[in-house]
Design a protein around this motif. Structure first.
Motif, PDB file in Angstrom:
ATOM      1  N   LEU A 167      -0.894   4.125  -9.170  1.00 27.10           N
ATOM      2  CA  LEU A 167      -1.872   3.100  -8.780  1.00 27.10           C
ATOM      3  C   LEU A 167      -2.455   2.477 -10.053  1.00 27.10           C
ATOM      4  O   LEU A 167      -3.450   2.959 -10.583  1.00 27.10           O
ATOM      5  CB  LEU A 167      -3.016   3.725  -7.966  1.00 27.10           C
ATOM      6  N   GLU A 181     -14.369  -1.664   0.747  1.00 26.25           N
ATOM      7  CA  GLU A 181     -13.123  -1.033   1.182  1.00 26.25           C
ATOM      8  C   GLU A 181     -12.316  -1.992   2.051  1.00 26.25           C
ATOM      9  O   GLU A 181     -11.086  -1.962   2.046  1.00 26.25           O
ATOM     10  CB  GLU A 181     -13.419   0.268   1.928  1.00 26.25           C
ATOM     11  N   THR A 241      -1.052  -0.277   4.810  1.00 25.86           N
ATOM     12  CA  THR A 241      -1.975   0.775   5.234  1.00 25.86           C
ATOM     13  C   THR A 241      -3.395   0.278   4.995  1.00 25.86           C
ATOM     14  O   THR A 241      -3.665  -0.340   3.974  1.00 25.86           O
ATOM     15  CB  THR A 241      -1.716   2.066   4.446  1.00 25.86           C
ATOM     16  N   LEU A 248     -13.306   0.472  -7.569  1.00 27.54           N
ATOM     17  CA  LEU A 248     -12.639   0.622  -6.263  1.00 27.54           C
ATOM     18  C   LEU A 248     -11.635  -0.515  -6.025  1.00 27.54           C
ATOM     19  O   LEU A 248     -11.750  -1.287  -5.082  1.00 27.54           O
ATOM     20  CB  LEU A 248     -13.659   0.700  -5.129  1.00 27.54           C
ATOM     21  N   THR A 260      -8.802  -1.553  -4.624  1.00 27.39           N
ATOM     22  CA  THR A 260      -7.866  -1.118  -3.585  1.00 27.39           C
ATOM     23  C   THR A 260      -7.303  -2.285  -2.769  1.00 27.39           C
ATOM     24  O   THR A 260      -6.763  -2.067  -1.688  1.00 27.39           O
ATOM     25  CB  THR A 260      -8.542  -0.115  -2.623  1.00 27.39           C
ATOM     26  N   THR A 287       1.514  -1.769  -6.345  1.00 29.43           N
ATOM     27  CA  THR A 287       0.559  -0.796  -6.907  1.00 29.43           C
ATOM     28  C   THR A 287       1.085  -0.157  -8.187  1.00 29.43           C
ATOM     29  O   THR A 287       0.304   0.314  -9.007  1.00 29.43           O
ATOM     30  CB  THR A 287       0.255   0.328  -5.897  1.00 29.43           C
ATOM     31  N   ASP A 326      -4.735  -4.004  -3.376  1.00 29.95           N
ATOM     32  CA  ASP A 326      -3.285  -3.801  -3.287  1.00 29.95           C
ATOM     33  C   ASP A 326      -2.963  -2.643  -2.347  1.00 29.95           C
ATOM     34  O   ASP A 326      -2.075  -2.723  -1.501  1.00 29.95           O
ATOM     35  CB  ASP A 326      -2.669  -3.567  -4.673  1.00 29.95           C
ATOM     36  N   LEU A 327      -3.741  -1.581  -2.483  1.00 31.37           N
ATOM     37  CA  LEU A 327      -3.484  -0.369  -1.697  1.00 31.37           C
ATOM     38  C   LEU A 327      -3.706  -0.605  -0.204  1.00 31.37           C
ATOM     39  O   LEU A 327      -3.051   0.006   0.643  1.00 31.37           O
ATOM     40  CB  LEU A 327      -4.395   0.756  -2.197  1.00 31.37           C
ATOM     41  N   THR A 328      -4.636  -1.480   0.129  1.00 29.38           N
ATOM     42  CA  THR A 328      -4.908  -1.763   1.546  1.00 29.38           C
ATOM     43  C   THR A 328      -4.198  -3.033   2.014  1.00 29.38           C
ATOM     44  O   THR A 328      -4.421  -3.472   3.136  1.00 29.38           O
ATOM     45  CB  THR A 328      -6.422  -1.909   1.785  1.00 29.38           C
ATOM     46  N   GLY A 336       0.818  -1.209   0.000  1.00 24.91           N
ATOM     47  CA  GLY A 336       0.000   0.000   0.000  1.00 24.91           C
ATOM     48  C   GLY A 336       0.852   1.259   0.000  1.00 24.91           C
ATOM     49  O   GLY A 336       1.865   1.356  -0.690  1.00 24.91           O
ATOM     50  N   HIS A 345     -13.448   6.403  -9.521  1.00 28.40           N
ATOM     51  CA  HIS A 345     -12.690   5.544  -8.613  1.00 28.40           C
ATOM     52  C   HIS A 345     -13.579   4.524  -7.911  1.00 28.40           C
ATOM     53  O   HIS A 345     -13.101   3.527  -7.396  1.00 28.40           O
ATOM     54  CB  HIS A 345     -11.961   6.388  -7.569  1.00 28.40           C
ATOM     55  N   GLN A 394       4.656   0.906   0.497  1.00 24.74           N
ATOM     56  CA  GLN A 394       5.441   0.569  -0.697  1.00 24.74           C
ATOM     57  C   GLN A 394       5.658   1.815  -1.549  1.00 24.74           C
ATOM     58  O   GLN A 394       6.761   2.090  -2.019  1.00 24.74           O
ATOM     59  CB  GLN A 394       4.713  -0.490  -1.527  1.00 24.74           C
ATOM     60  N   PHE A 434     -17.618   1.677   2.080  1.00 29.88           N
ATOM     61  CA  PHE A 434     -16.729   1.608   3.249  1.00 29.88           C
ATOM     62  C   PHE A 434     -17.156   0.479   4.195  1.00 29.88           C
ATOM     63  O   PHE A 434     -16.387   0.059   5.047  1.00 29.88           O
ATOM     64  CB  PHE A 434     -16.730   2.937   4.014  1.00 29.88           C
ATOM     65  N   GLU A 479     -11.740  13.406  -1.663  1.00 25.32           N
ATOM     66  CA  GLU A 479     -11.812  13.732  -3.097  1.00 25.32           C
ATOM     67  C   GLU A 479     -11.925  15.245  -3.310  1.00 25.32           C
ATOM     68  O   GLU A 479     -11.272  15.823  -4.178  1.00 25.32           O
ATOM     69  CB  GLU A 479     -12.997  13.014  -3.748  1.00 25.32           C
TER      70      GLU A 479
END
Lengths: 87, 633
Positions: B425, B505, A82, B445, B447, B473, B449-451, A9, B441, A12, B501, B307
Motif C-alpha cells: 500500500l 473513510e 472493496t 488515512l 485509502t 495500491t 485507492d484501497l476503497t 482495492g 495510519h 487488485q 469512519f 489494528e
C-alpha cells in the motif's frame, strides 16, 4: 460479449492485476461476472469475498444484493472494489 | 463561547478563560487548537517530562453535538516518543461530556508532588488526592470514580503511564484509547491519574445546525462503506488483508498469516456478545467480546479492533482468538498502546530468533502466550530483562541490541509502525513516513485507492487529473497527490471532533459539508477557509517538528520496507510449509521507493526538498509569525 473489468482495492491486491477482459455469454448479470471470477481465482473461493464488495457499471453503483438483476452488455466498463480500508 | 481551563498541578491552581474565537476560526478545534497552544507554550527548551510541558485535553466544535460521530477528543503534548509533536485521539463518551461541561480545552501544566485526579463538574474544577488509585489498572479506577461521581465519564492511565512507558495510553469508557505517542506517560509524569468530568446542564443545539445534521446523517449512515463497518466491524479487514499481503505477520517478514482462517472475523465473532457505538454514532462499528472460561478468561470488553487484532495476532504469530481478546483487555488495563506493544514484542521475538537477545523468564518464541502476556505486563511496569529493554520504544531497543537489530525495529520518528505494510500500500507508506506524529495510519488515512473511491476522485480536480496508476495500491505514482488531499481532511476530522469512519473513510460528506456545519454554529467560515485551516494545522505541526530539528531525514520508513521484498502468496497457507519456495505468488519483489513520493509530496505542499515549509507557504497560510523557526531563515 466482452466486459472490461477493473479490479480495485483488496481485489487488485489479492488477484495481482487491475485490468481483466472477461468473456461472458449474452444476458449475463453482474452476479455471473462475479461467479466467473470466483471460479477462476482460488483466492475468492474459501469464503464469500463479496461481503464488503462494491461494483459500478459505467460509474453507476450497483449494490451486491442487486448483482443478480443487473444485466451486463458488451463493452461494459465494470469496477469491482472493496469498500473498507482503514482499521 | 467555550472555555479553556488551565490547571497548574505544581501550584494546585485553576484558571478558566473564554476560548478565543479567532483560534477556532484559524485552527477549528481539538487537534488544531491544541497544536497551536503547544507551539506557543512548549518550545525546544522544554523536555517531555519537564514541568513546563503541557498536557492538553481538547474537543472540537462538533464534539458532543448530534453531528454523526461527534464523539472524539484529543490529548496533545510534547511526546516522549518523538521528542517533539505528539497527540492521541479517542472516542466514546468522555469528549462529549467535556464539551457539554463547557470546555474546548483543559490544559495541564506543572507536576503534582503526589498522585491526583481532577474532577470537573460544569464550572467547578477540583484537584483531588489519588494515592489510593496509584498503581491500579484503568478499569478499577474508572469504576470507582464513576461510582463516586454518578453520571460522570473518566479518562485515566494505568501502570504504563505511571511508569513513563513511551507508548502509554489514556483510556476512557473502559476500552477506548487515546493511544499513540505516549500521552499516558506525560500524564503519569504529572502524577495525574485521571480526569473525571460531568456536565449537569442541559445542552441545546441550534436549529440551523440540526438542519445540517439531518441532511448529512443519512449520507454518512447509508454509504455502502459505512454499512459494511456496521455489519462487520473492523475485524473483517483481517480476512481481506490476509489474502492481499496487508496482514503484517511475524514482524512484517510476511504480509499474510498461514493461520488466517483461525484468526479472522468469523473466529472473533464467536466471542462477540454485542455491538455498539460511540456518542452520536450512526455506524456503530464496535464489537464487545468475552471469553467465558479457560486460561484466557476475559470479561465483556470493547474490541479488539483490526489494528490490535493484527498487532497481537499475526504480527506476533498468535493464532488464538482467546489470547488476542485477553491481551486487548490487558493492554487497556495497563494503559498501553496495542499497536506499539505488539511491534515491540515482535521485535523481541525476532531478535531472539536471530540469537541477539535472551531472556531467562520468557522463551520469546513466536506466538508463545506466556511471552506475549508477560511482556505486555513487564513493559508496562518497566521490569524484567526484555520489558525494560522495550519500555523506551522499539527504536531505542534496536539501538541497544545493535548488531543489525535496528533494521527490524519497525518505527518512524520513534513511534511503532501501524498495521499496514507500505510495500503493498504505497499511499499508506507515504502517510506513515510523513505523519507529523510518527508512524501512523490515521494522520493521512490515504485509502481512496484501497476503497476504490472513484466517486470522490472524480469530484476533486487534482485527484481526477491523476493517471490510472493512482488506483494501483502497489505503485508509487500519484500517491503524494492523494496524501496531500487526505491529510488535510483528516486534520479537519480531528479538529472538529468527528470520527474518520463518518467522514474520511468514505467521503460520504465532504469538507464543504463541514464548513456548512460550522456556519450553522455561527462561525464565519467559507468552504475555502475550512480546507485552508486543515492545511494550516498540517503546516503548524510540521513546523513544530522542524523547530525541534526534524526534516526529511525523519520522514523515513523502516529499512525492511525499503530493501526487503514482500511476496504475496496465492495461498497464505503455503507460508512456512515445505513448498513455500515454489508456492504460487500474486506479487513478488514489492518494496517502497520512497524518495520520489517524498519529493512530490514536498513540492505539492510548497515545502523545500528537505521537507520544510517555505516562508511563502507559511505566509499564505497565516503562519508568518513562525518563519523565524525555519532553519537559517
Amino acid at each position: 460479449m466482452l466486459i472490461k473489468l477493473r479490479l480495485l482495492g483488496f481485489f487488485q491486491m489479492m488477484l495481482g492485476t487491475m485490468y481483466l477482459d472477461i468473456e461472458l455469454p449474452e444476458k449475463s448479470t453482474a452476479q455471473d461476472l462475479w461467479q466467473i471470477l470466483v471460479r477462476r481465482y482460488s483466492q475468492l473461493q474459501k469464503e464469500d469475498m463479496s461481503k464488503i464488495a462494491g461494483m459500478t457499471v459505467h460509474g453507476k453503483y450497483v449494490q451486491v444484493e442487486n448483482w443478480p438483476f443487473v444485466l451486463l452488455r458488451n463493452g461494459d466498463q465494470v469496477d469491482l472494489f472493496t469498500q473498507m480500508g482503514g482499521g | 463561547m467555550g472555555k479553556t481551563a488551565w490547571i497548574d498541578l505544581s501550584k494546585q491552581e485553576v484558571r478558566v478563560e473564554v476560548t478565543d474565537e479567532q483560534l477556532i476560526l484559524n485552527y477549528i478545534g481539538s487537534r488544531g487548537i491544541a497544536a497551536k497552544i503547544l507551539y506557543d507554550h512548549v518550545g525546544p527548551e522544554v523536555a517531555p517530562y519537564d514541568a513546563e510541558n503541557l498536557l492538553i485535553f481538547s474537543v472540537g466544535p462538533f464534539t458532543g453535538t448530534p453531528w454523526p460521530s461527534g464523539a472524539r477528543y484529543t490529548v496533545t503534548s510534547k511526546s516522549p516518543a518523538t521528542g517533539a509533536y505528539g497527540y492521541a485521539n479517542s472516542s466514546g463518551f468522555f469528549g462529549p461530556e467535556l464539551k457539554k461541561a463547557g470546555y474546548d480545552m483543559v490544559i495541564f501544566v506543572g507536576k503534582s508532588k503526589e498522585p491526583v485526579y481532577v474532577h470537573i463538574e460544569d464550572d467547578e474544577i477540583k484537584i483531588k488526592e489519588a494515592n489510593q488509585y496509584w498503581g491500579q489498572e484503568t478499569g478499577a479506577v474508572e469504576k470507582d470514580l464513576r461510582t463516586i461521581y454518578p453520571g460522570s465519564r473518566v479518562a485515566s492511565i494505568g501502570p504504563a503511564g505511571e511508569n513513563l512507558v513511551v507508548c502509554a495510553s489514556v483510556i476512557n469508557d473502559y476500552g477506548r484509547a487515546a493511544a499513540r505517542t505516549g500521552m499516558g506517560a506525560v500524564m503519569g509524569d504529572k502524577k495525574l491519574k485521571a480526569v473525571v468530568v460531568k456536565a449537569t446542564k442541559k445542552s441545546s443545539t441550534k436549529p440551523e445546525f440540526m438542519n445540517v445534521v439531518r441532511r448529512v446523517t443519512p449520507l454518512v449512515k447509508n454509504h455502502p462503506g459505512a454499512k459494511d463497518y456496521t455489519e462487520w466491524g473492523t475485524v473483517i479487514l483481517l480476512n481481506y488483508k490476509n489474502k492481499s499481503g496487508d496482514n503484517p505477520t511475524r514482524n512484517h517478514a510476511y504480509g499474510q498469516f498461514p493461520y488466517g482462517d483461525e484468526l479472522n472475523a468469523q473466529a472473533i465473532k464467536k466471542y462477540t456478545k454485542k455491538t455498539g457505538g460511540c456518542y452520536a454514532c450512526s455506524i456503530k462499528c464496535a464489537r464487545f467480546t468475552e471469553v467465558k472460561d479457560g486460561p484466557f478468561m476475559t470479561p465483556l470488553q470493547e474490541g479488539p479492533e483490526y489494528e490490535t487484532a493484527n498487532a497481537l495476532g499475526p504480527n506476533v504469530w498468535n493464532k488464538n482468538p482467546e489470547l488476542l481478546i485477553y491481551c486487548n483487555k490487558l493492554c487497556n488495563e495497563m494503559g498501553i498502546d496495542t499497536i506499539s506493544v505488539g511491534v515491540m514484542i515482535a521485535f523481541a521475538m525476532e531478535a531472539k530468533e536471530k540469537g541477539l537477545i535472551v531472556d531467562e523468564q520468557y522463551n520469546l518464541e513466536w506466538g508463545n502466550p506466556e511471552t506475549i502476556i508477560g511482556l505486555i505486563q513487564d513493559i508496562s511496569f518497566r521490569r524484567g530483562t526484555t520489558g525494560q529493554l522495550l519500555a523506551d520504544g522499539v527504536k531505542h531497543a534496536g539501538e541497544i541490541v545493535g548488531k543489525g537489530a535496528e533494521r527490524f525495529a519497525l518505527q518512524c520518528k520513534n513511534v511503532e509502525i501501524p498495521r499496514q505494510d507500505g510495500r503493498v500500500l504505497k499511499g499508506m507508506a507515504l502517510g506513515h513516513a510523513t505523519s507529523n506524529r510518527g508512524a501512523d495510519h490515521l494522520y493521512a488515512l490515504a485509502t481512496l485507492d484501497l476503497t476504490g473511491n472513484m466517486e470522490v476522485i472524480n469530484k476533486v480536480p487534482e485527484l481526477a487529473a491523476c493517471g490510472p496508476e493512482l488506483m494501483d495500491t502497489t505503485k508509487e505514482d500519484y500517491k503524494a497527490v492523494m496524501v496531500r488531499w487526505t491529510e488535510v481532511n483528516n486534520a479537519l476530522a480531528d479538529a472538529l471532533g468527528i470520527c474518520k469512519f463518518a467522514f474520511t473513510e468514505t467521503y460520504a460528506i465532504m469538507s464543504d459539508d463541514l464548513a456548512e456545519g460550522m456556519r450553522a454554529l455561527g462561525y464565519d467560515i467559507s468552504n475555502e477557509d475550512i480546507f485552508r485551516a486543515g492545511q494550516r494545522i498540517i503546516n503548524l505541526e510540521r513546523m513544530y517538528n522542524v523547530r525541534h530539528g526534524y526534516s526529511k531525514k525523519d520522514d523515513n520508513l523502516p529499512t525492511r520496507f525499503l530493501d526487503e521484498s514482500l511476496q504475496v502468496f496465492v495461498n497464505p497457507e503455503d507460508i512456512g510449509s515445505p513448498n513455500e519456495k515454489e508456492a504460487p505468488l500474486v506479487h513478488s519483489g514489492l518494496r517502497v521507493n520512497l524518495e520520489p513520493m517524498l519529493q512530490e509530496y514536498y513540492k505539492l505542499g510548497n515545502w523545500t526538498p528537505d521537507g520544510i515549509p517555505t516562508p511563502e507557504r507559511l505566509t499564505e497560510l497565516g503562519l508568518g509569525e513562525y518563519i523565524h523557526d525555519i532553519p537559517n531563515a
